[in-house]
Design an enzyme around this catalytic site. Structure first.
Site, PDB file in Angstrom:
ATOM      1  N   CYS A 193      48.441  42.227  38.927  1.00  0.00           N
ATOM      2  CA  CYS A 193      47.196  42.623  39.595  1.00  0.00           C
ATOM      3  C   CYS A 193      45.965  41.878  39.092  1.00  0.00           C
ATOM      4  CB  CYS A 193      47.044  44.146  39.505  1.00  0.00           C
ATOM      5  SG  CYS A 193      45.952  44.803  40.787  1.00  0.00           S
ATOM      6  N   LYS A 204      50.834  43.976  30.790  1.00  0.00           N
ATOM      7  CA  LYS A 204      49.682  43.359  31.467  1.00  0.00           C
ATOM      8  C   LYS A 204      48.623  42.931  30.444  1.00  0.00           C
ATOM      9  CE  LYS A 204      46.411  44.613  35.195  1.00  0.00           C
ATOM     10  NZ  LYS A 204      46.008  45.740  36.058  1.00  0.00           N
ATOM     11  N   GLU A 259      52.568  47.320  41.348  1.00  0.00           N
ATOM     12  CA  GLU A 259      52.080  47.805  40.050  1.00  0.00           C
ATOM     13  C   GLU A 259      52.017  49.345  40.047  1.00  0.00           C
ATOM     14  OE1 GLU A 259      47.844  47.216  39.568  1.00  0.00           O
ATOM     15  OE2 GLU A 259      48.021  47.056  37.395  1.00  0.00           O
TER      16      GLU A 259
HETATM   17  N1  LIG Z   1      44.902  47.438  39.192  1.00  0.00           N
HETATM   18  C1  LIG Z   1      44.125  46.384  39.101  1.00  0.00           C
HETATM   19  O1  LIG Z   1      44.310  45.515  38.262  1.00  0.00           O
HETATM   20  C2  LIG Z   1      42.993  46.317  40.100  1.00  0.00           C
HETATM   21  C3  LIG Z   1      42.347  44.951  40.159  1.00  0.00           C
HETATM   22  C4  LIG Z   1      41.217  44.924  41.119  1.00  0.00           C
HETATM   23  O2  LIG Z   1      40.904  45.891  41.786  1.00  0.00           O
HETATM   24  C5  LIG Z   1      40.446  43.672  41.233  1.00  0.00           C
HETATM   25  O3  LIG Z   1      40.703  42.725  40.493  1.00  0.00           O
HETATM   26  O4  LIG Z   1      39.551  43.625  42.099  1.00  0.00           O
END
Ligand SMILES: NC(=O)CCC(=O)C(=O)O
Length: 264
Positions: A146, A111, A40
Site C-alpha cells: 500500500c 510493511k 492489505e
Molecule cells: N493503508 C495505506 O497504506 C493507505 C495509503 C494511502 O491511503 C495513501 O498512500 O494515500
C-alpha cells in the site's frame, strides 16, 4: 503466467471469521492460476485501527493456517495480503504472507512505510526493515504494501535484488484513487517491471475503498483493471516481457548513483 487478484470487500457487517472463510473459498476457486493475490489487512480493514490490536495474530495464527491450507488445496502461489501480526515482544506489524503451492510459507514481509502520519498504523504498528523478494517459477516477485507505493527507492531496492514483478496488496481509499493508478503505472515504467496492485472494496471505518485493482506491464500499459466492487481480476501475462523491455530500452543501465547533493 496467470494471476488472479482477489479484490475483497471489507465491510463491518461481516465478521473477521466469516470473511476469512469466504476468502479461503475464493482462493480455492482459483485452482489453475499460477499466482493469487489478496489485499492489505483484509481481515480487519486497513483503516479500522481499533481492530489492529483486537484482531492481531501471531505469524502462524488463524489467517496463516487458513491461507496455507487454501494455497495447497488450490495448488497456487498465494500472496495472502497482510495481517496485523503480533510479534512475541508485543509489537504489532502489518505483515504480508506468501505461500507456495504446497502451503509452505515462502516469505513474510513487514510493511516498511506506515501510513497515518501521527495516528493509526503509523503509531500503532512497528516498521519493517527488510526488503523481500520471492523466486517464483517464472519471475522474481518483489513485495511492497500500500503506502510503500509512494516510495520509489523501495522499488529500486527490489529491482537491485532481482525483482521483475511487484505485488502490492493495499487498502487504498477512494479519495486518492487517482494517485493509486498513477503510482502503480509510475513504479512499472521507471523499473520496467510488472505491477500487480490489489486493493479492497467496500467501506470500513467510514472510509470508502477505491477498488480498481490494476495490473500494469513494464511499458506502463494497464493490462487489466477492476471496477469498484468485490471482484476477481484475472490476467495472463508473460514475465519474459521484463527482460525484453530492459534489453530494448536499457534505461536502468543509465542510472547515476551517489550524486553530490546541495545542502538544503
Ligand atoms: N493503508 C495505506 O497504506 C493507505 C495509503 C494511502 O491511503 C495513501 O498512500 O494515500
Amino acid at each position: 503466467m496467470r494471476a488472479s487478484l482477489l479484490q475483497v470487500a471489507v465491510n463491518e457487517d461481516e465478521s473477521v471469521e466469516s470473511r476469512r472463510r469466504r476468502v479461503a473459498a475464493l482462493v480455492r476457486d482459483q485452482a489453475g492460476a499460477d499466482l493469487v493475490v489478496l489485499p492489505e489487512l483484509w481481515t480487519t480493514g486497513a483503516f479500522a485501527y481499533e481492530g489492529f490490536g483486537t484482531e492481531a495474530e501471531p505469524l502462524e495464527g488463524p489467517t496463516y493456517e487458513a491461507m496455507a491450507k487454501a494455497a495447497s488445496e488450490a495448488g497456487v502461489w498465494l500472496h495472502a495480503g497482510s495481517v496485523p501480526e503480533r510479534d512475541p515482544d508485543g509489537t504489532l506489524y502489518n505483515t504480508s504472507l506468501v505461500f507456495s503451492p504446497s502451503g509452505e510459507l515462502a516469505a513474510s514481509y513487514r510493511k516498511i512505510h506506515r501510513f497515518g502520519f501521527d495516528k493509526g498504523e503509523a503509531v500503532l504498528m512497528g516498521a519493517g526493515e527488510k526488503l523481500v523478494t520471492v523466486r517464483l517459477p517464472d519471475t522474481v516477485m518483489g513485495v511492497a504494501t500500500c503506502y510503500d507505493l509512494r516510495f520509489p527507492e523501495l522499488f529500486r531496492g527490489l529491482v537491485d535484488a532481482g525483482a521483475e514483478t511487484f505485488v502490492v496488496p493495499a487498502g487504498w481509499p477512494e479519495r486518492r484513487r487517482a494517485h493509486w493508478t498513477l503510482l502503480a503505472r509510475a513504479r512499472a515504467v521507471e523499473n520496467q517491471a510488472f505491477v500487480l496492485a490489489c486493493g479492497t472494496a467496500g467501506t470500513h471505518a467510514g472510509v470508502p475503498q477505491a477498488g480498481h485493482s490494476v495490473v500494469v506491464d513494464p511499458w506502463g500499459e494497464v493490462l487489466a483493471e477492476a471496477g469498484p466492487g468485490e471482484e476477481v481480476l484475472t490476467v495472463d501475462f508473460d514475465p519474459a516481457t521484463v527482460a525484453g523491455t530492459r534489453d530494448r530500452f536499457p534505461a536502468l543501465k543509465d542510472r547515476v548513483l551517489g550524486l553530490d547533493r546541495p545542502r538544503p
